[in-house]
Design an enzyme around this catalytic site. Structure first.
Site, PDB file in Angstrom:
ATOM      1  N   CYS A 110      -4.646  16.534  11.818  1.00 12.74           N
ATOM      2  CA  CYS A 110      -4.524  15.539  10.756  1.00 12.74           C
ATOM      3  C   CYS A 110      -5.878  15.225  10.123  1.00 12.74           C
ATOM      4  O   CYS A 110      -6.486  16.077   9.486  1.00 12.74           O
ATOM      5  CB  CYS A 110      -3.813  14.304  11.301  1.00 12.74           C
ATOM      6  SG  CYS A 110      -3.015  13.292  10.056  1.00 12.74           S
ATOM      7  N   HIS A 111      -6.396  14.000  10.282  1.00  5.98           N
ATOM      8  CA  HIS A 111      -7.678  13.597   9.712  1.00  5.98           C
ATOM      9  C   HIS A 111      -8.866  13.925  10.629  1.00  5.98           C
ATOM     10  O   HIS A 111     -10.015  13.733  10.237  1.00  5.98           O
ATOM     11  CB  HIS A 111      -7.679  12.090   9.423  1.00  5.98           C
ATOM     12  CG  HIS A 111      -6.839  11.690   8.259  1.00  5.98           C
ATOM     13  ND1 HIS A 111      -5.462  11.576   8.337  1.00  5.98           N
ATOM     14  CD2 HIS A 111      -7.175  11.378   6.980  1.00  5.98           C
ATOM     15  CE1 HIS A 111      -4.997  11.208   7.154  1.00  5.98           C
ATOM     16  NE2 HIS A 111      -6.000  11.076   6.321  1.00  5.98           N
TER      17      HIS A 111
END
Length: 176
Positions: A110-111
Site C-alpha cells: 500500500c503506502h
C-alpha cells in the site's frame, strides 16, 4: 517445516492499516516463524481500519535497538500516516536502507513504499503501491506498475488489502 526465523514488522506509533499488519503477521506465524513488532518508540502502536482507530498492539523492540542481522525478513505495513511518519525517522530509514542492502526479503504494501523511497531503495526497481504513490515512486527512479504483486530482487510489493493473499504467499515463500 523449516527452521523458525524472526521477522521484523516496522511501524510508526499510529496510522497503521490493521489488516496490513495482522494478516502478514498471521501468515508468518502460521508458517512457524516469529514476528517481532519494531517501532521508533517503545510502548504501544495504534492500528486503524482505514480512518477509524482499531486495536492497539505492544511494541516488542525499538528499531534503534534492532539489528538487521537478527531478522530473516522485513515487513512494512501500509496505512497513510504510518509510512509518512516512518520516512521522517532517521533511525527507521537507516534500518530499512540496511535491510534492503542485506539482500534479505523486504515486503511493502500500500503506502509503505514511501519509507523505501526515503531509504533510496526503489531506484531502477519495478514496484507497485497504492495508486497515489505512483508519481512519488517514478520520481524516485522506480518503474511503477498496477499489479497485485510485484517482486524485484529482494523487494516484494502489493497495492492494497485486497492483494494480501498473494502478498502473504510471496512473503512466506521468500522467507523460505
Amino acid at each position: 517445516m523449516s527452521e523458525s526465523k524472526k521477522i521484523a514488522f516496522l511501524v510508526a506509533a499510529e496510522g497503521i492499516e490493521r489488516v496490513e499488519l495482522t494478516e502478514p503477521w498471521k501468515a508468518v506465524t502460521d508458517a512457524g516463524h516469529q514476528p517481532v513488532l519494531l517501532s521508533p518508540q517503545p510502548g504501544e502502536v495504534q492500528t486503524f481500519d482505514h480512518l477509524t482507530a482499531s486495536e492497539k498492539r505492544p511494541v516488542d523492540q525499538t528499531v534503534g535497538d534492532a539489528s538487521v542481522d537478527d531478522f530473516a525478513a522485513l515487513v512494512l505495513p501500509g496505512g497513510v500516516a504510518n509510512p509518512d511518519a516512518l520516512r521522517t525517522d532517521e533511525t527507521a530509514v537507516s534500518f530499512v536502507k540496511d535491510f534492503v542492502a542485506s539482500g534479505k526479503p523486504v515486503a511493502a504494501i500500500c503506502h509503505a513504499p514511501w519509507t523505501l523511497i526515503e531509504a533510496d531503495a526503489v531506484r531502477d526497481r519495478t514496484v507497485t503501491s497504492w495508486p497515489s504513490l505512483k508519481t512519488d515512486l517514478r520520481n524516485a527512479g522506480a518503474t511503477w506498475v498496477d499489479e497485485e504483486l510485484v517482486t524485484d530482487g529482494n523487494l516484494i510489493f502489493s497495492r492494497k488489502p485486497d492483494d494480501l493473499p498473494v502478498f502473504n504467499k510471496a512473503l512466506v515463500e521468500a522467507i523460505g
